[in-house]
Motif scaffolding. Structure first.
Motif, PDB file in Angstrom:
ATOM      1  N   MET A  81      19.508 -64.821-123.760  1.00  0.00           N
ATOM      2  CA  MET A  81      19.365 -65.055-125.196  1.00  0.00           C
ATOM      3  C   MET A  81      19.208 -66.543-125.510  1.00  0.00           C
ATOM      4  O   MET A  81      18.608 -66.901-126.510  1.00  0.00           O
ATOM      5  CB  MET A  81      20.594 -64.518-125.952  1.00  0.00           C
ATOM      6  N   PHE A  82      19.779 -67.397-124.664  1.00  0.00           N
ATOM      7  CA  PHE A  82      19.770 -68.839-124.868  1.00  0.00           C
ATOM      8  C   PHE A  82      19.379 -69.530-123.561  1.00  0.00           C
ATOM      9  O   PHE A  82      19.385 -68.910-122.502  1.00  0.00           O
ATOM     10  CB  PHE A  82      21.155 -69.334-125.310  1.00  0.00           C
ATOM     11  N   ASP A  83      19.101 -70.805-123.622  1.00  0.00           N
ATOM     12  CA  ASP A  83      18.823 -71.584-122.416  1.00  0.00           C
ATOM     13  C   ASP A  83      20.141 -71.853-121.696  1.00  0.00           C
ATOM     14  O   ASP A  83      20.903 -72.732-122.085  1.00  0.00           O
ATOM     15  CB  ASP A  83      18.128 -72.904-122.771  1.00  0.00           C
ATOM     16  N   ILE A  84      20.407 -71.078-120.670  1.00  0.00           N
ATOM     17  CA  ILE A  84      21.636 -71.245-119.887  1.00  0.00           C
ATOM     18  C   ILE A  84      21.307 -71.765-118.489  1.00  0.00           C
ATOM     19  O   ILE A  84      22.108 -71.609-117.560  1.00  0.00           O
ATOM     20  CB  ILE A  84      22.438 -69.930-119.815  1.00  0.00           C
ATOM     21  N   SER A  85      20.148 -72.388-118.340  1.00  0.00           N
ATOM     22  CA  SER A  85      19.710 -72.839-117.016  1.00  0.00           C
ATOM     23  C   SER A  85      20.693 -73.832-116.385  1.00  0.00           C
ATOM     24  O   SER A  85      20.994 -73.728-115.189  1.00  0.00           O
ATOM     25  CB  SER A  85      18.306 -73.444-117.084  1.00  0.00           C
ATOM     26  N   ALA A  86      21.207 -74.774-117.160  1.00  0.00           N
ATOM     27  CA  ALA A  86      22.155 -75.756-116.610  1.00  0.00           C
ATOM     28  C   ALA A  86      23.424 -75.056-116.118  1.00  0.00           C
ATOM     29  O   ALA A  86      23.965 -75.399-115.063  1.00  0.00           O
ATOM     30  CB  ALA A  86      22.489 -76.818-117.651  1.00  0.00           C
ATOM     31  N   THR A  87      23.885 -74.064-116.862  1.00  0.00           N
ATOM     32  CA  THR A  87      25.078 -73.303-116.463  1.00  0.00           C
ATOM     33  C   THR A  87      24.819 -72.533-115.178  1.00  0.00           C
ATOM     34  O   THR A  87      25.660 -72.508-114.272  1.00  0.00           O
ATOM     35  CB  THR A  87      25.498 -72.328-117.582  1.00  0.00           C
ATOM     36  N   LEU A  88      23.648 -71.910-115.074  1.00  0.00           N
ATOM     37  CA  LEU A  88      23.309 -71.158-113.867  1.00  0.00           C
ATOM     38  C   LEU A  88      23.253 -72.075-112.651  1.00  0.00           C
ATOM     39  O   LEU A  88      23.818 -71.752-111.595  1.00  0.00           O
ATOM     40  CB  LEU A  88      21.974 -70.446-114.049  1.00  0.00           C
ATOM     41  N   LEU A  89      22.583 -73.212-112.791  1.00  0.00           N
ATOM     42  CA  LEU A  89      22.486 -74.161-111.680  1.00  0.00           C
ATOM     43  C   LEU A  89      23.872 -74.663-111.269  1.00  0.00           C
ATOM     44  O   LEU A  89      24.185 -74.763-110.082  1.00  0.00           O
ATOM     45  CB  LEU A  89      21.581 -75.335-112.057  1.00  0.00           C
ATOM     46  N   PHE A  90      24.718 -74.960-112.244  1.00  0.00           N
ATOM     47  CA  PHE A  90      26.075 -75.424-111.968  1.00  0.00           C
ATOM     48  C   PHE A  90      26.860 -74.360-111.198  1.00  0.00           C
ATOM     49  O   PHE A  90      27.512 -74.664-110.192  1.00  0.00           O
ATOM     50  CB  PHE A  90      26.786 -75.784-113.275  1.00  0.00           C
ATOM     51  N   LYS A  91      26.785 -73.107-111.656  1.00  0.00           N
ATOM     52  CA  LYS A  91      27.541 -72.036-111.003  1.00  0.00           C
ATOM     53  C   LYS A  91      27.039 -71.774-109.585  1.00  0.00           C
ATOM     54  O   LYS A  91      27.834 -71.522-108.678  1.00  0.00           O
ATOM     55  CB  LYS A  91      27.469 -70.761-111.835  1.00  0.00           C
ATOM     56  N   LEU A  92      25.730 -71.831-109.397  1.00  0.00           N
ATOM     57  CA  LEU A  92      25.191 -71.647-108.052  1.00  0.00           C
ATOM     58  C   LEU A  92      25.691 -72.751-107.123  1.00  0.00           C
ATOM     59  O   LEU A  92      26.179 -72.482-106.023  1.00  0.00           O
ATOM     60  CB  LEU A  92      23.665 -71.642-108.095  1.00  0.00           C
ATOM     61  N   ARG A  93      25.581 -73.987-107.570  1.00  0.00           N
ATOM     62  CA  ARG A  93      26.009 -75.121-106.742  1.00  0.00           C
ATOM     63  C   ARG A  93      27.510 -75.102-106.491  1.00  0.00           C
ATOM     64  O   ARG A  93      27.965 -75.445-105.396  1.00  0.00           O
ATOM     65  CB  ARG A  93      25.566 -76.425-107.391  1.00  0.00           C
ATOM     66  N   LEU A  94      28.270 -74.705-107.492  1.00  0.00           N
ATOM     67  CA  LEU A  94      29.724 -74.588-107.346  1.00  0.00           C
ATOM     68  C   LEU A  94      30.078 -73.555-106.274  1.00  0.00           C
ATOM     69  O   LEU A  94      31.075 -73.695-105.574  1.00  0.00           O
ATOM     70  CB  LEU A  94      30.349 -74.196-108.689  1.00  0.00           C
ATOM     71  N   SER A  95      29.230 -72.553-106.136  1.00  0.00           N
ATOM     72  CA  SER A  95      29.440 -71.508-105.131  1.00  0.00           C
ATOM     73  C   SER A  95      28.903 -71.893-103.766  1.00  0.00           C
ATOM     74  O   SER A  95      28.915 -71.085-102.838  1.00  0.00           O
ATOM     75  CB  SER A  95      28.751 -70.218-105.582  1.00  0.00           C
ATOM     76  N   GLY A  96      28.370 -73.114-103.641  1.00  0.00           N
ATOM     77  CA  GLY A  96      27.839 -73.568-102.370  1.00  0.00           C
ATOM     78  C   GLY A  96      26.422 -73.090-102.094  1.00  0.00           C
ATOM     79  O   GLY A  96      25.961 -73.118-100.956  1.00  0.00           O
ATOM     80  N   ILE A  97      25.736 -72.650-103.133  1.00  0.00           N
ATOM     81  CA  ILE A  97      24.377 -72.145-102.989  1.00  0.00           C
ATOM     82  C   ILE A  97      23.406 -73.236-103.425  1.00  0.00           C
ATOM     83  O   ILE A  97      23.515 -73.757-104.539  1.00  0.00           O
ATOM     84  CB  ILE A  97      24.182 -70.875-103.842  1.00  0.00           C
ATOM     85  N   GLU A  98      22.483 -73.589-102.540  1.00  0.00           N
ATOM     86  CA  GLU A  98      21.469 -74.561-102.900  1.00  0.00           C
ATOM     87  C   GLU A  98      20.498 -73.921-103.877  1.00  0.00           C
ATOM     88  O   GLU A  98      20.187 -72.726-103.761  1.00  0.00           O
ATOM     89  CB  GLU A  98      20.720 -75.024-101.652  1.00  0.00           C
ATOM     90  N   CYS A  99      20.032 -74.711-104.849  1.00  0.00           N
ATOM     91  CA  CYS A  99      19.134 -74.145-105.851  1.00  0.00           C
ATOM     92  C   CYS A  99      18.287 -75.237-106.485  1.00  0.00           C
ATOM     93  O   CYS A  99      18.643 -76.413-106.444  1.00  0.00           O
ATOM     94  CB  CYS A  99      19.925 -73.400-106.921  1.00  0.00           C
ATOM     95  N   ALA A 100      17.176 -74.793-107.064  1.00  0.00           N
ATOM     96  CA  ALA A 100      16.286 -75.708-107.774  1.00  0.00           C
ATOM     97  C   ALA A 100      15.570 -74.921-108.865  1.00  0.00           C
ATOM     98  O   ALA A 100      15.142 -73.790-108.644  1.00  0.00           O
ATOM     99  CB  ALA A 100      15.278 -76.327-106.832  1.00  0.00           C
ATOM    100  N   MET A 101      15.454 -75.542-110.005  1.00  0.00           N
ATOM    101  CA  MET A 101      14.760 -74.932-111.127  1.00  0.00           C
ATOM    102  C   MET A 101      13.275 -74.835-110.801  1.00  0.00           C
ATOM    103  O   MET A 101      12.660 -75.822-110.387  1.00  0.00           O
ATOM    104  CB  MET A 101      14.988 -75.798-112.368  1.00  0.00           C
ATOM    105  N   MET A 102      12.700 -73.653-110.978  1.00  0.00           N
ATOM    106  CA  MET A 102      11.266 -73.472-110.751  1.00  0.00           C
ATOM    107  C   MET A 102      10.501 -73.427-112.072  1.00  0.00           C
ATOM    108  O   MET A 102       9.355 -73.829-112.140  1.00  0.00           O
ATOM    109  CB  MET A 102      11.008 -72.198-109.947  1.00  0.00           C
TER     110      MET A 102
END
Length: 81
Positions: free
Chosen positions: A50-71
């Motif tokens: 519903m909203f731009d939660i991209s920063a939250t998603l990236l933070f949660k992935l990285r916090l979990s030790g998962i490498e990620c990058a916005m595409m």
């Protein structure tokens, strides 16, 4: 609505289950749907929110030790039949 596309290092169903729990805790009410393509080389996470939660998603992935990058992210109305 926002469609958020993120490249991840997720590689197993167990990691996906752990990440799902993190999503459900805080962002569940803002997410309409999500999927992860573990067969794709980029292990793409696709979220419709519903909203731009991209920063939250990236933070949660990285916090979990998962490498990620916005595409990419697409904003606008999504029409359902």
């Amino acid at each position: 609505m926002f469609i958020i596309i993120i490249k991840t290092s997720l590689h197993s169903g167990d990691q996906v289950a752990t990440f799902k729990e993190l999503l459900d805790i805080d962002t569940g009410c803002r997410i309409k749907s999500w999927s992860i393509d573990l067969d794709d080389g980029d292990k793409v996470l696709r979220v419709v929110a519903m909203f731009d939660i991209s920063a939250t998603l990236l933070f949660k992935l990285r916090l979990s030790g998962i490498e990620c990058a916005m595409m990419g992210m697409f904003a606008g109305a999504i029409l359902y039949p």
